[in-house]
Design an enzyme around this catalytic site. Structure first.
Site, PDB file in Angstrom:
ATOM      1  N   SER A 139      -2.574  -0.258 -12.744  1.00 24.92           N
ATOM      2  CA  SER A 139      -1.861  -0.768 -11.712  1.00 24.92           C
ATOM      3  C   SER A 139      -2.102  -1.651 -10.777  1.00 24.92           C
ATOM      4  O   SER A 139      -0.671  -1.842 -10.420  1.00 24.92           O
ATOM      5  CB  SER A 139      -0.563   0.241 -12.352  1.00 24.92           C
ATOM      6  OG  SER A 139      -1.256   1.206 -11.133  1.00 24.92           O
TER       7      SER A 139
ATOM      8  N   LYS B 126      -0.420  -0.781  -1.304  1.00 21.91           N
ATOM      9  CA  LYS B 126       0.333  -1.038  -3.023  1.00 21.91           C
ATOM     10  C   LYS B 126       2.256   0.003  -2.896  1.00 21.91           C
ATOM     11  O   LYS B 126       2.211   0.500  -2.468  1.00 21.91           O
ATOM     12  CB  LYS B 126      -0.310   0.343  -3.791  1.00 21.91           C
ATOM     13  CG  LYS B 126       0.229   0.320  -5.227  1.00 21.91           C
ATOM     14  CD  LYS B 126      -0.692   0.908  -5.950  1.00 21.91           C
ATOM     15  CE  LYS B 126      -0.169   1.446  -7.063  1.00 21.91           C
ATOM     16  NZ  LYS B 126      -1.157   1.653  -8.062  1.00 21.91           N
TER      17      LYS B 126
ATOM     18  N   SER C  23      -6.145   3.251 -12.540  1.00 18.53           N
ATOM     19  CA  SER C  23      -5.385   2.186 -11.987  1.00 18.53           C
ATOM     20  C   SER C  23      -6.629   1.388 -10.102  1.00 18.53           C
ATOM     21  O   SER C  23      -5.824   0.695  -9.878  1.00 18.53           O
ATOM     22  CB  SER C  23      -4.097   2.818 -11.192  1.00 18.53           C
ATOM     23  OG  SER C  23      -3.458   2.249 -12.334  1.00 18.53           O
TER      24      SER C  23
HETATM   25  N1  GLN Z   1      -3.398   2.943 -17.294  1.00 17.51           N
HETATM   26  C1  GLN Z   1      -2.970   3.989 -17.166  1.00 17.51           C
HETATM   27  C2  GLN Z   1      -1.568   3.938 -17.376  1.00 17.51           C
HETATM   28  O1  GLN Z   1      -0.810   3.180 -18.078  1.00 17.51           O
HETATM   29  C3  GLN Z   1      -3.545   4.194 -15.726  1.00 17.51           C
HETATM   30  C4  GLN Z   1      -2.582   3.707 -14.680  1.00 17.51           C
HETATM   31  C5  GLN Z   1      -2.422   4.929 -13.457  1.00 17.51           C
HETATM   32  O2  GLN Z   1      -3.678   4.913 -13.138  1.00 17.51           O
HETATM   33  N2  GLN Z   1      -1.803   4.340 -12.442  1.00 17.51           N
HETATM   34  O3  GLN Z   1      -0.729   5.053 -17.670  1.00 17.51           O
END
Ligand code: GLN
Length: 498
Positions: free
Chosen positions: A162, A87, A186
């Site tokens: 994400s 990532k 994420s």
């Molecule tokens: N969807 C969540 C956010 O927008 C989690 C994102 C994540 O785990 N990096 O913050």
């Protein structure tokens, strides 16, 4: 090897799991260079999915040659020669590191993150950097500043976020495995949306050093792959203390998570929280999760009804704490130290303003503003402090629940992957979809997503498993046994991918 034989073998390489590839590499049935070339070519063929942000044949093949030299010398390290992609939140010396943001476009780190370094040391071969929501903020990967990522099961739908690039790379078999990060879901949510397996370990298990920070008290790295066995192999390589570089890394030695994969589930108590099966859960996801729970019954586990009464509060709590920490972490992007700097400005303040206005996308700006607000004098007590108190209560609720069960199971997300654009003009709608992943994040608990069949539109559904602190082995054991009894994780997205 005959030309025919080679052709047959090459077309099958991407269908192998990471564990199977590793065995073939050790048995010298295939070389790391051949495997790397195969995946590089496949990545290029499916570039339109948007999974990769950076690749380099030169870097990947050099690493593969290094692995082949070690293999030739009889080295039997478990990940030697297997390809993996990272990532783009992990900083790397070999590739640019952007966090999916214009702010860091073309940025090169002078050092490797600890997780990447550990994989390098283990002899894994890096295929490049994977697309993600900007600074890991999002649930659909549509917040990437560069391009969206398409779900290979239906390219009109989002892959989740994400870590959307990571999930798609694995689901579309462009890489046998990928790293992801999980702050509020994420790893689990994109794994669920793309039909793969992903685990977020206990907060502090894997070093955060070199992970571009979003919300430091929540951020955690973890692996994403097709099977629980592969995740166990990868997680064993990722974990371990890093006291000099990450003061929140736990002083717990690395563990071999593959050892207990086959343990019996006889008598395992699986807690089923009633709050995870309420109104917001769509019927198709519910049916898939119920079917997976039934399988656990057949494997000897006992389902225990439990309650996590503050589940709903995890949304406001998370969307105060995470932006608060983000607003502080992102202050380092000021046009001086890293990345983008505005071209035209009048004085220093104007340079900061223009740099940040140009470099950050809308969602990042929104969170910086929310975060700055909840931390400001006069609002700190009303929002931030209250959120911290409720966070503790959410963590206590889990401890209460673990008195009557060994694992907790439920859905990862209320629905299957939605259509591209469906929630992009309504940030709150996408925040609400995080309801089932946020509680375990706030409590710092290990949790994972395991394929559990299909819902509306033939889209994958993930089962979420949550364990108490440091019990990753138990999670992976439960996931592995389920995968031996079912074939949901073996299904592949159709036509497009041949
Ligand atoms: N969807 C969540 C956010 O927008 C989690 C994102 C994540 O785990 N990096 O913050």
């Amino acid at each position: 090897m005959s030309a025919h034989g080679e052709g047959r073998q090459m077309s099958e390489l991407h269908d192998l799991t990471l564990a199977e590839l590793a065995t073939k590499l050790r048995g010298k049935e295939v070389s790391a260079v051949e495997v790397a070339r195969h995946f590089l070519a496949r990545g290029a063929r499916h570039e339109s999915l948007g999974a990769y942000l950076a690749t380099s044949e030169e870097v990947t093949l050099a690493q593969a040659r290094g692995a082949d030299a070690r293999l030739a010398g009889g080295d039997t390290a478990p990940l030697l020669g297997v390809p993996i992609a990272h990532k783009d939140i992990f900083v790397t010396t070999d590739f640019p590191s952007t966090a999916g943001s214009r702010m860091l476009e073309g940025y090169r780190s002078p050092f490797d993150s600890t997780v990447v370094l550990k994989f390098k040391g283990a002899g894994a071969v890096s295929l490049g950097k994977l697309n993600c929501d900007e600074f890991a903020m999002g649930s659909s990967n549509e917040n990437s500043a560069f391009k969206p990522v398409l779900n290979p099961w239906d390219t009109t739908r989002v892959p989740g976020g994400s870590s959307g690039g990571s999930a798609v790379a694995v689901a579309a078999r462009l890489a046998p495995a990928a790293t992801g990060t999980d702050t509020g879901g994420s790893i689990r949510q994109p794994a669920s949306f793309c039909g793969i397996t992903g685990i977020k370990p206990t907060y502090g298990r894997a070093s955060r050093y070199g992970m571009i920070a979003f919300a430091s008290s929540l951020d955690q790295a973890g692996p994403m792959a097709r099977t629980a066995e592969d995740c166990a192999l990868l997680l064993s390589a990722m974990c371990g203390p890093d006291p000099d570089r990450d003061s929140t890394s736990l002083d717990v030695p690395a563990e071999d998570f593959t050892r207990t994969l086959n343990d019996s589930l006889q008598g395992l108590r699986i807690g089923v929280p009633k709050e995870f099966f309420g109104e917001g859960l769509s019927a198709d996801v519910r049916a898939a999760v119920d079917a997976a729970l039934k399988e656990y019954g057949k494997l000897g586990a006992v389902l225990v009804p439990i309650s996590l009464p503050r589940t709903e509060l995890s949304i406001p709590v998370y969307y105060i704490i995470a932006p608060a920490e983000a607003s502080s972490n992102l202050s380092r992007f000021d046009g001086v130290k890293f990345g983008h700097r505005a071209e035209k400005y009048t004085d220093l303040t104007d340079m900061y303003k223009k740099t940040r206005a140009e470099g950050f996308g809308d969602e990042v700006k929104r969170r910086i503003m929310i975060g700055t607000y909840v931390l400001s004098h006069g609002y700190y007590d009303a929002y931030y402090l209250q959120a911290q108190k409720i966070r503790r209560m959410i963590a206590d609720d889990f401890q209460q629940a673990f008195k009557t069960c060994d694992l907790i199971a439920g859905p990862v997300a209320p629905t299957v992957a939605w259509k591209l654009g469906e929630k992009s003009s309504d940030p709150v709608a996408s925040y609400l979809a995080d309801i089932f992943t946020l509680p375990a994040s706030l409590a710092g608990l290990p949790c994972m997503s395991v394929p559990a069949g299909f819902g509306a539109g033939g889209m994958p559904v993930g089962l979420q498993l949550i364990a108490n602190h440091l019990q990753e082995a138990r999670l992976l054991n439960a996931a592995h046994r389920l995968q031996q009894a079912t074939d949901w994780h073996q299904k592949t997205p159709g036509g497009l991918l041949r």
